[in-house]
Design an enzyme around this catalytic site. Structure first.
Site, short mmCIF file in Angstrom:
data_model
loop_
_atom_site.label_atom_id
_atom_site.label_comp_id
_atom_site.label_asym_id
_atom_site.label_seq_id
_atom_site.Cartn_x
_atom_site.Cartn_y
_atom_site.Cartn_z
N HIS A 163 63.66 91.88 118.82
CA HIS A 163 65.12 92.17 119.05
C HIS A 163 65.59 92.85 117.69
O HIS A 163 65.30 92.43 116.76
CB HIS A 163 65.98 91.31 119.65
CG HIS A 163 65.91 89.92 118.84
ND1 HIS A 163 65.02 89.22 119.29
CD2 HIS A 163 67.07 89.56 118.05
CE1 HIS A 163 65.31 87.96 118.39
NE2 HIS A 163 66.36 88.11 117.79
N HIS A 220 69.11 93.50 115.80
CA HIS A 220 70.40 93.43 116.04
C HIS A 220 71.17 94.81 115.26
O HIS A 220 70.88 95.08 114.30
CB HIS A 220 70.93 92.33 114.96
CG HIS A 220 70.30 91.05 115.38
ND1 HIS A 220 71.24 90.09 115.80
CD2 HIS A 220 69.15 90.35 115.14
CE1 HIS A 220 70.52 89.00 115.99
NE2 HIS A 220 69.30 89.13 115.74
#
Ligand code: AMP
Length: 128
Positions: A110, A112
């Site tokens: 992921h 951010h």
């Protein structure tokens, strides 16, 4: 606790469950390659996570195994989400935590996206 990002992909991780629709998420973007949703514990006025749809633990796993179309699609999605959130002119910060030293907690890659306020030093100094 940080994870060992060299372990095989774990289909029970939180983001895998969000991708399968088993857990709710405040989704802001979805396409063939990426899903983006608000972080559950925001660290900035805008805090969005962008994840690839494929089963990749980390940046290392992704850039080793993903097809070029997946890599391009994911990176474009990060830019698109930041643009749609109105972050281009004021600026924003991208962060990907990888493995133990990176303090990665969820074993699905992921990125951010942080925005909506001024950020200071890039990496805080180590604690004594
Ligand atoms: P990292 O340390 O880079 O692995 O960050 C994991 C991030 O996932 C943290 O910022 C958490 O707040 C966020 N997070 C954990 N569970 C959820 C969830 N169910 N929905 C949205 N964000 C989550």
């Amino acid at each position: 606790m940080p994870i060992d990002a060299t372990l095989p992909y774990d289909d029970s991780n939180i983001f895998a469950r969000i991708l399968r629709g088993e857990l709710p998420a405040k989704t802001v973007h979805e396409d063939d390659y990426a899903l983006a949703f608000h972080d559950i514990n925001p660290q900035a006025p805008v805090h969005i996570l962008v994840i690839p749809k494929g089963r990749y633990v980390s940046w290392d796993d992704f850039t080793t195994k993903a097809r070029d179309a997946e890599v391009a699609g994911f990176i474009r999605a990060v830019g698109q989400v930041a643009r749609a959130a109105g972050l281009v002119e004021p600026g924003y910060r991208l962060l990907a935590n990888i493995g133990g030293h990176g303090h990665q907690e969820v074993p699905h890659l992921h990125v951010h996206i942080f925005g909506g306020r001024q950020f200071r030093e890039m990496v805080p100094p180590p604690r004594d």
